[in-house]
Design a protein around this motif. Structure first.
Motif, short mmCIF file in Angstrom:
data_model
loop_
_atom_site.label_atom_id
_atom_site.label_comp_id
_atom_site.label_asym_id
_atom_site.label_seq_id
_atom_site.Cartn_x
_atom_site.Cartn_y
_atom_site.Cartn_z
N SER A 65 0.82 -1.22 0.00
CA SER A 65 0.00 0.00 0.00
C SER A 65 0.85 1.27 0.00
O SER A 65 0.44 2.28 -0.57
CB SER A 65 -0.97 0.00 1.18
OG SER A 65 -0.28 0.09 2.40
N GLU A 66 2.01 1.23 0.62
CA GLU A 66 2.84 2.42 0.70
C GLU A 66 3.75 2.61 -0.51
O GLU A 66 3.98 3.73 -0.95
CB GLU A 66 3.71 2.37 1.96
CG GLU A 66 2.93 2.49 3.25
CD GLU A 66 2.46 3.90 3.54
OE1 GLU A 66 3.18 4.87 3.19
OE2 GLU A 66 1.38 4.04 4.13
N ARG A 67 4.32 1.51 -1.04
CA ARG A 67 5.33 1.62 -2.10
C ARG A 67 5.21 0.58 -3.21
O ARG A 67 6.12 0.46 -4.02
CB ARG A 67 6.74 1.50 -1.48
CG ARG A 67 7.10 2.62 -0.53
CD ARG A 67 7.27 3.94 -1.29
NE ARG A 67 7.56 5.03 -0.40
CZ ARG A 67 8.78 5.54 -0.21
NH1 ARG A 67 9.81 5.06 -0.84
NH2 ARG A 67 8.94 6.54 0.62
N TRP A 103 6.28 1.04 14.60
CA TRP A 103 4.97 1.70 14.69
C TRP A 103 4.81 2.23 16.10
O TRP A 103 4.45 1.49 17.01
CB TRP A 103 3.88 0.69 14.36
CG TRP A 103 2.55 1.31 14.12
CD1 TRP A 103 1.63 1.69 15.07
CD2 TRP A 103 1.97 1.65 12.88
NE1 TRP A 103 0.54 2.22 14.50
CE2 TRP A 103 0.72 2.21 13.13
CE3 TRP A 103 2.41 1.53 11.56
CZ2 TRP A 103 -0.11 2.66 12.12
CZ3 TRP A 103 1.58 1.97 10.57
CH2 TRP A 103 0.34 2.53 10.84
N THR A 104 5.10 3.50 16.30
CA THR A 104 4.90 4.11 17.61
C THR A 104 3.40 4.24 17.84
O THR A 104 2.68 4.74 16.99
CB THR A 104 5.59 5.48 17.69
OG1 THR A 104 6.97 5.30 17.37
CG2 THR A 104 5.49 6.08 19.06
N ALA A 112 7.59 3.75 10.36
CA ALA A 112 8.54 3.60 9.27
C ALA A 112 8.78 2.13 8.97
O ALA A 112 8.53 1.25 9.80
CB ALA A 112 9.86 4.28 9.63
N VAL A 113 9.28 1.89 7.77
CA VAL A 113 9.71 0.56 7.35
C VAL A 113 11.20 0.65 7.08
O VAL A 113 11.67 1.55 6.38
CB VAL A 113 8.98 0.12 6.07
CG1 VAL A 113 9.56 -1.19 5.53
CG2 VAL A 113 7.49 -0.02 6.33
N PHE A 148 11.78 3.93 4.73
CA PHE A 148 10.84 4.96 4.30
C PHE A 148 9.82 5.16 5.41
O PHE A 148 9.57 4.26 6.21
CB PHE A 148 10.17 4.63 2.96
CG PHE A 148 9.22 3.47 2.97
CD1 PHE A 148 7.89 3.61 3.39
CD2 PHE A 148 9.64 2.21 2.53
CE1 PHE A 148 7.02 2.54 3.38
CE2 PHE A 148 8.76 1.13 2.53
CZ PHE A 148 7.45 1.30 2.94
N LYS A 149 9.25 6.36 5.46
CA LYS A 149 8.22 6.67 6.46
C LYS A 149 6.87 6.21 5.95
O LYS A 149 6.56 6.34 4.76
CB LYS A 149 8.17 8.17 6.73
CG LYS A 149 9.40 8.67 7.46
CD LYS A 149 9.31 10.15 7.75
CE LYS A 149 10.55 10.61 8.49
NZ LYS A 149 10.52 12.05 8.74
#
Length: 156
Positions: A65-67, A103-104, A112-113, A148-149
């Motif tokens: 979903s992110e990248r 995952w804070t 971030a990953v 990446f964030k």
């Protein structure tokens, strides 16, 4: 799900034997264990990825979903850590790739990953767009890392 502690004093390839870079991946795993012990006084544990399929699906959904990243290597192990309000999942892949999702849990927290490539493995095609730093580790040799964030909100 039986999670086992990872030693950073005696590096073992147990659970990672099918990797062509098993020794380097085991060193990378031990390096993570040392980091968690030193920084958080936390024992880093792992379980076979097949025993945490829901967590693996969550990590891989974030990647898509992110990248639009789809790992091409089978996942071997997963580590799930919840430390001081930080949910941290690591996935170790047969190719030597290690992916972690930080995952804070605070609303304004970090998400971030991170990617780490074991010494001796090529950059996988799905990560060819990333630039990698090259820190050295006594346990893992040269670790190529990038991140990446996370912009979305795929809660675990």
């Amino acid at each position: 799900m039986p999670f086992e502690a990872v030693s950073f004093t005696e590096v073992s390839t147990e659970g990672l034997e099918s990797s062509p870079v098993a020794e380097a991946l085991a060193g990378l795993r031990a390096n993570e264990a040392r980091y968690f012990s030193d920084k958080y006084k936390h024992t880093f544990t792992v379980a076979p990825a097949a025993e945490a399929q829901d967590v693996l699906d969550w990590v891989e959904e974030i990647l898509v979903s992110e990248r639009e990243i789809v790992p091409t290597s089978p996942a071997l192990e997963i580590s799930i850590n919840d430390i001081d309000g930080i949910y941290w999942v690591h996935v170790l892949y047969q190719s030597g790739l290690a992916i972690n999702v930080l995952w804070t849990l605070a609303d304004d927290g970090k998400r971030a990953v991170g990617f780490k490539l074991s010494e001796g493995m090529d950059v996988p095609p799905e990560l060819s767009a990333f630039k990698f730093a090259r820190p050295k580790s006594k346990l893992a040799g040269e670790i190529r890392g990038s991140f990446f964030k996370i912009k979305g909100d795929p809660l675990p």
